[in-house]
Every structure is written in C-alpha cells, then in structure tokens.
Enzyme design. Structure first.
Site, PDB file in Angstrom:
ATOM      1  N   LYS A  24       3.832  -6.762   4.614  1.00 27.95           N
ATOM      2  CA  LYS A  24       3.202  -5.624   5.301  1.00 27.95           C
ATOM      3  C   LYS A  24       1.739  -5.941   5.632  1.00 27.95           C
ATOM      4  O   LYS A  24       1.283  -5.666   6.751  1.00 27.95           O
ATOM      5  CB  LYS A  24       3.273  -4.383   4.402  1.00 27.95           C
ATOM      6  CG  LYS A  24       2.254  -3.307   4.691  1.00 27.95           C
ATOM      7  CD  LYS A  24       2.368  -2.177   3.684  1.00 27.95           C
ATOM      8  CE  LYS A  24       1.163  -1.288   3.587  1.00 27.95           C
ATOM      9  NZ  LYS A  24      -0.046  -1.834   3.001  1.00 27.95           N
ATOM     10  N   ARG A  98      -4.985   2.225   7.720  1.00 24.99           N
ATOM     11  CA  ARG A  98      -6.324   1.625   7.759  1.00 24.99           C
ATOM     12  C   ARG A  98      -6.427   0.564   8.852  1.00 24.99           C
ATOM     13  O   ARG A  98      -7.490   0.039   9.115  1.00 24.99           O
ATOM     14  CB  ARG A  98      -6.651   0.947   6.415  1.00 24.99           C
ATOM     15  CG  ARG A  98      -6.363   1.796   5.248  1.00 24.99           C
ATOM     16  CD  ARG A  98      -7.475   2.095   4.307  1.00 24.99           C
ATOM     17  NE  ARG A  98      -8.681   1.354   4.414  1.00 24.99           N
ATOM     18  CZ  ARG A  98      -9.882   1.924   4.461  1.00 24.99           C
ATOM     19  NH1 ARG A  98      -9.986   3.237   4.477  1.00 24.99           N
ATOM     20  NH2 ARG A  98     -10.963   1.191   4.493  1.00 24.99           N
ATOM     21  N   CYS A 122      -3.980   4.584   1.711  1.00 27.97           N
ATOM     22  CA  CYS A 122      -3.770   5.207   0.410  1.00 27.97           C
ATOM     23  C   CYS A 122      -5.066   5.790  -0.145  1.00 27.97           C
ATOM     24  O   CYS A 122      -6.146   5.252   0.076  1.00 27.97           O
ATOM     25  CB  CYS A 122      -3.203   4.177  -0.547  1.00 27.97           C
ATOM     26  SG  CYS A 122      -1.488   3.794  -0.177  1.00 27.97           S
TER      27      CYS A 122
HETATM   28  N1  EPU Z   1     -15.014  -2.412   0.467  1.00 30.66           N
HETATM   29  C1  EPU Z   1     -16.268  -1.887   0.713  1.00 30.66           C
HETATM   30  N2  EPU Z   1     -16.696  -1.828   2.014  1.00 30.66           N
HETATM   31  C2  EPU Z   1     -15.919  -2.252   3.056  1.00 30.66           C
HETATM   32  C3  EPU Z   1     -14.660  -2.787   2.800  1.00 30.66           C
HETATM   33  C4  EPU Z   1     -14.222  -2.846   1.482  1.00 30.66           C
HETATM   34  O1  EPU Z   1     -16.979  -1.486  -0.220  1.00 30.66           O
HETATM   35  O2  EPU Z   1     -16.381  -2.155   4.209  1.00 30.66           O
HETATM   36  C5  EPU Z   1     -14.514  -2.449  -0.919  1.00 30.66           C
HETATM   37  C6  EPU Z   1     -13.334  -1.510  -1.121  1.00 30.66           C
HETATM   38  O3  EPU Z   1     -13.765  -0.181  -1.351  1.00 30.66           O
HETATM   39  C7  EPU Z   1     -12.638  -2.110  -2.318  1.00 30.66           C
HETATM   40  C8  EPU Z   1     -12.888  -3.610  -2.124  1.00 30.66           C
HETATM   41  O4  EPU Z   1     -13.966  -3.734  -1.203  1.00 30.66           O
HETATM   42  O5  EPU Z   1     -13.247  -1.701  -3.500  1.00 30.66           O
HETATM   43  C9  EPU Z   1     -11.708  -4.380  -1.599  1.00 30.66           C
HETATM   44  O6  EPU Z   1     -11.205  -3.776  -0.408  1.00 30.66           O
HETATM   45  P1  EPU Z   1     -10.532  -4.634   0.760  1.00 30.66           P
HETATM   46  O7  EPU Z   1     -11.368  -4.487   1.977  1.00 30.66           O
HETATM   47  O8  EPU Z   1     -10.266  -5.992   0.228  1.00 30.66           O
HETATM   48  O9  EPU Z   1      -9.169  -3.863   0.961  1.00 30.66           O
HETATM   49  P2  EPU Z   1      -8.465  -3.484   2.330  1.00 30.66           P
HETATM   50  O10 EPU Z   1      -8.586  -4.583   3.302  1.00 30.66           O
HETATM   51  O11 EPU Z   1      -8.850  -2.115   2.735  1.00 30.66           O
HETATM   52  C10 EPU Z   1      -6.178  -4.611   1.744  1.00 30.66           C
HETATM   53  C11 EPU Z   1      -4.769  -4.132   1.596  1.00 30.66           C
HETATM   54  C12 EPU Z   1      -4.626  -3.336   0.324  1.00 30.66           C
HETATM   55  C13 EPU Z   1      -5.036  -4.219  -0.849  1.00 30.66           C
HETATM   56  C14 EPU Z   1      -6.445  -4.766  -0.651  1.00 30.66           C
HETATM   57  C15 EPU Z   1      -6.874  -5.724  -1.723  1.00 30.66           C
HETATM   58  C16 EPU Z   1      -4.032  -3.860   3.864  1.00 30.66           C
HETATM   59  C17 EPU Z   1      -3.623  -2.946   4.952  1.00 30.66           C
HETATM   60  N3  EPU Z   1      -4.418  -3.293   2.735  1.00 30.66           N
HETATM   61  O12 EPU Z   1      -6.962  -3.431   1.831  1.00 30.66           O
HETATM   62  O13 EPU Z   1      -3.260  -2.999   0.209  1.00 30.66           O
HETATM   63  O14 EPU Z   1      -4.983  -3.470  -2.034  1.00 30.66           O
HETATM   64  O15 EPU Z   1      -6.539  -5.425   0.626  1.00 30.66           O
HETATM   65  O16 EPU Z   1      -5.997  -6.822  -1.758  1.00 30.66           O
HETATM   66  O17 EPU Z   1      -3.993  -5.088   4.005  1.00 30.66           O
HETATM   67  C18 EPU Z   1      -1.435  -1.616  -0.170  1.00 30.66           C
HETATM   68  O18 EPU Z   1      -0.761  -2.457   0.439  1.00 30.66           O
HETATM   69  O19 EPU Z   1      -0.926  -0.643  -0.786  1.00 30.66           O
HETATM   70  C19 EPU Z   1      -2.892  -1.737  -0.196  1.00 30.66           C
HETATM   71  C20 EPU Z   1      -3.705  -0.752  -0.554  1.00 30.66           C
END
Ligand code: EPU
Length: 451
Positions: A24, A98, A122
């Site tokens: 995904k 997202r 989420c």
């Molecule tokens: N963060 C910030 N500022 C930003 C971006 C992120 O502070 O601008 C922080 C977040 O708040 C968090 C940390 O950095 O504490 C990590 O967030 P990240 O950006 O890595 O997460 P994401 O890209 O929003 C993706 C996956 C998530 C998964 C995370 C970590 C997708 C669509 N989502 O989220 O997957 O948990 O990476 O591996 O790729 C899921 O599949 O259920 C899910 C939540």
C-alpha cells in the site's frame, strides 16, 4: 452503522495460506509518480484497497486516464493530457488519505500550480506537514495555506536545493524525490528515509529516466532531468500486511503462510518473531529454486506450541522495527510469558488502542517515559508512548470500535484470539490497507460474519 460491523467468534487458530500484493505504501506513491511521465505507466500487483481508489480519483480529476490492464491487479495510467481540476472537485477527497500532499511537486511540474485538500489518514497523532512545506519552499514553490487547503505555484520554476530533514520522514523524503527529479539542477537530501518502499520508488523513478544516487548515511542526491517517461513496475510486497498476518498466527496459536511476503524486507520483524518463540520458514525462493511455474513462495509463520517469550522492543525508522508492525505484535505479546516493553518512537500517540485490549483481559500499562531503549523525541513531553505488557492474559470477547487502520487490525486479531463472540465496529476502515481481508479470514478458517 450496522453494515460496518463484523461479528467474530474467536478462539480458533487461523490456519492456511493467503497472499499479499504490492505494498500500500509504495503503490499509492507509484501512482503519483505516473503523473511525472510523458507516456503511460503500467503498475502490476496493485491491491484492491481504498487508498488506491482515492489516488485513482485524484489522478483522474487531473486528466490522467486510469484503467485496468489485462492482468489481474494491473493498472495503466496515461498522463498525456494532464489538466487542472477545480478546488471543489479536489475537495471531495479531503480527509480521505495523506497521499494528496505528494501531488505537489508533480502538479507544479506539469501545470505550474497545485491545490492540495485537507489531509486525512489515520488519527495517530498530529501528523504535521512542516517538512513537506519547508522543502517545497526551498525548491522555489510559493505555498499559500488557506482554511480550504493549500495553493501552490512556482512563478520562477523549481530548482534543486540542499536539504536536510529534521527527522527521516517517509513522506517528506518522497516529496523531495518526486519534486527534485524534474527540478533544474542537483538536489542533495540529508537525513532521508531509506525504507524499502522508498528504494522501490527510486527504482520506479530511475525507470522513468531520473538520475538518483543513494549515498551512505541517509544522503540522497538527485540530478534533475527535463523530462520523464512512463514505467512498468511490479511493486515490493506489503510487508506490513505480511507482519499483521504473522502476528495473527502467533496470537491465535495458528499457522499462516503469507504468499508473496519477502524475507529481505522483513528481516527485523523476523528476528523479533523468532525471539518471541514463533517459528517461521522462508519459502520466497521456491519458484527460483524448484522452477515450479506458477508456484509462489512467501513466508510461513506458526506458533509451535508451548510458551511465548516476552521481549523489549522499540519502533524506529528503517532498518528498525516498523511502527506499523507494533500494534498487531502487541496483541501477540499479551500471550507471551513475562513483561514485554514496546517503546513507540515514530508517532507520539500510537498506543491508544491498548485500552480496548485491556477491556478484553490484557494487562497493558502505558507510560510517558522512554522505556527499554534509547531516549526518543517524545520523552518528558507528556506523550504516552511506552507500553508495558504483562502476560500471558486470557483474552475474552468484547464490543470494539476500530480507531485506525493498524490498530483496527490489532483489534481484529484480539477478537480472533479471544474466547467468545466479539462485535468489531468500524471494520470497513481496514479496507483502506488490507485487500479482501474478510475473504482471507474465511480462507484461514476464522469464524466471522456480517450481521
Ligand atoms: N513528521 C513531521 N513533519 C512532517 C512529516 C512528518 O513532524 O512534515 C513526523 C510525523 O509526525 C511522525 C514522523 O515524522 O512523527 C514520521 O512520519 P512520516 O512522514 O515518516 O510518515 P508518513 O509518510 O506520513 C508513512 C506511512 C505510514 C507509516 C510511516 C512511517 C504512507 C501513506 N504512510 O507515513 O503508514 O507509519 O510512513 O513508516 O506511506 C499506515 O500504513 O497505516 C501508516 C500510517
């Protein structure tokens, strides 16, 4: 809503084979990447999940023709006539995922402007987008945040930049990649995320004509190119779904072979699974080894009988233990003998789901302190981000409401492991990330029904 309830008669070990398809968290980004090409892209093994529908809808709004290919799971995306969409049309997708934030770079390159609706995904903490906005501004984008969403433009084009992320965010790294590949000049990204899904996205972009070098120590260098073309790609398998089923096998004392799962993407999980006392057999090279046409390997996970052992763990960015593996595994840890510790270091509020497990008989206490590992960003900041799990606990049935995708699957596993009949509400949320999960449950012998 009665049609969003699953009735689970628990207490039966799950047994059998299921298959996972493209991840995904790669597939949705690969679809966004298709926007950057000047010719059609073809993605294989795409799961039928809600997130794919959302991204398809967004691409179609921008003039990309999205059609099913000849093969099951094949998606063809034709971006030859990319066009602007109205904010009203785009806003239909507000709050649903997202992924829209990742359209910024590609739309700026293709159209010179972009509108991004309010994000969804989420509810596992504040989930800010400051790294994304900061990076886009450094490329030269003008970002205007309004109550209805975000308007972006690039009056002077997008230019390569020297960037460093405060934390190796997956989304922000993808944002930089998807923007830098066609920006003028060279971009250097420090403290980048290096998850296998990111590496697979880099493979896709390279197929499209991009020039990207992954250096040691989380440094990625991107040399901008003037144009990119369509790609053909089979994505990496969903290692989060695979681990979720592995945890279900352990928690229900069952045996599940996850076809399609790949050892190389899951080594950290496999070590933990084995440390707890779970057994596993890698069969993912079966096809290559035996040359059986049409055969598919994967990883078989099972509970060998006897006692499971407690462990101390912390979630981390790759190559650490994924935050998305945490919730299903905690359910299995309620069955381990002794005290387990789970220190969540990626999201500050991803342990709320343990309350429901306690109502089912688990003994889980959450703490503000960084327990059992290295102090993290959330220590002494009032975030309940460490859990202590005392086991084994006999779980009993309960009525549950699913809070988010991964916690939802964890609740489902708990209901399957518990004695008696549980009602799991909000279960359709699981369709965001788990393809055909009800059919898979049936194939594994679970006793579940819709009312
Ligand atoms: N963060 C910030 N500022 C930003 C971006 C992120 O502070 O601008 C922080 C977040 O708040 C968090 C940390 O950095 O504490 C990590 O967030 P990240 O950006 O890595 O997460 P994401 O890209 O929003 C993706 C996956 C998530 C998964 C995370 C970590 C997708 C669509 N989502 O989220 O997957 O948990 O990476 O591996 O790729 C899921 O599949 O259920 C899910 C939540």
């Amino acid at each position: 809503m009665t049609d969003d309830v699953l009735i689970v008669h628990g207490g039966t070990p799950l047994q059998g084979q299921i298959r996972v398809r493209g991840a995904k968290n790669l597939v949705s980004k690969a679809m966004v990447a298709a926007l950057l090409g000047e010719s059609p892209s073809r993605l294989y093994d795409v799961p039928r999940i809600r997130d794919v529908e959302v991204v398809s809808g967004l691409l179609e709004l921008h003039g990309v023709k999205v059609t099913a290919g000849a093969e099951d799971g094949e998606l063809v995306m034709d971006p030859t006539n990319v066009e602007s969409a109205s904010t009203d049309e785009i806003n239909v997708h507000a709050g649903s995922s997202r992924i829209p934030i990742l359209l910024c770079g590609p739309l700026l390159h293709r159209l010179g402007h972009a509108f991004i609706p309010d994000l969804g995904g989420c509810h596992i903490g504040p989930r800010p987008i400051d790294f994304h906005i900061q990076s886009l501004r450094e490329f030269g984008a003008v970002v205007d945040k309004t109550p209805e969403g975000m308007h972006l433009s690039a009056p002077n084009g997008l230019h390569g930049a020297k960037l460093e992320l405060p934390y190796p965010s997956v989304g922000a790294t993808e944002q930089v990649l998807l923007t830098a590949v066609r920006a003028e000049g060279v971009t250097e990204l420090r403290n980048a995320a290096i998850e296998p899904e990111i590496m697979d996205l880099i493979c896709i972009l390279q197929k499209m004509g991009a020039i990207i070098t992954v250096h040691t120590d989380r440094v990625i260098e991107i040399q901008g190119v003037p144009r990119l073309y369509g790609y053909e790609h089979k994505p990496i398998p969903d290692r989060i779904e695979a681990a979720s089923w592995a945890a279900a096998a352990l928690a229900t004392r069952g045996e599940i072979e996850v076809l399609g799962a790949r050892q190389a993407d899951m080594m950290t999980f496999l070590n933990v699974f084995r440390s707890i006392g779970g057994e596993l057999k890698i069969t993912d090279d079966r096809v290559a080894r035996d040359g059986i046409t049409g055969a598919q390997g994967g990883i078989k996970f099972w509970h060998p009988g006897g006692e499971l052992k407690a462990v101390a763990l912390e979630t981390d960015v790759h190559p650490g233990f994924m935050t998305d593996w945490q919730q299903p595994l905690v359910v299995a840890l309620t069955q381990a003998h002794g005290i387990s510790i789970m220190h969540e270091t990626v999201y500050e509020q991803r342990l709320g789901y343990t309350e429901a497990l306690n109502t089912m008989g688990a003994t889980i206490q959450v703490y503000r302190d960084c327990l059992g590992g290295t102090p993290c960003r959330f220590g002494r900041r009032n975030f309940m981000h460490s859990a202590v799990i005392a086991g084994p606990s006999k779980l009993h049935a309960a009525d549950l409401r699913i809070p988010d995708l991964r916690a939802g699957f964890a609740h489902l596993i708990a209901a399957l492991a518990a004695e008696g009949t549980s009602r799991v509400y909000g279960v359709d949320l699981i369709k965001r990330g788990y393809e055909d999960f009800e059919a898979k449950l049936a194939a594994l012998g679970a006793h579940v029904e819709r009312p």
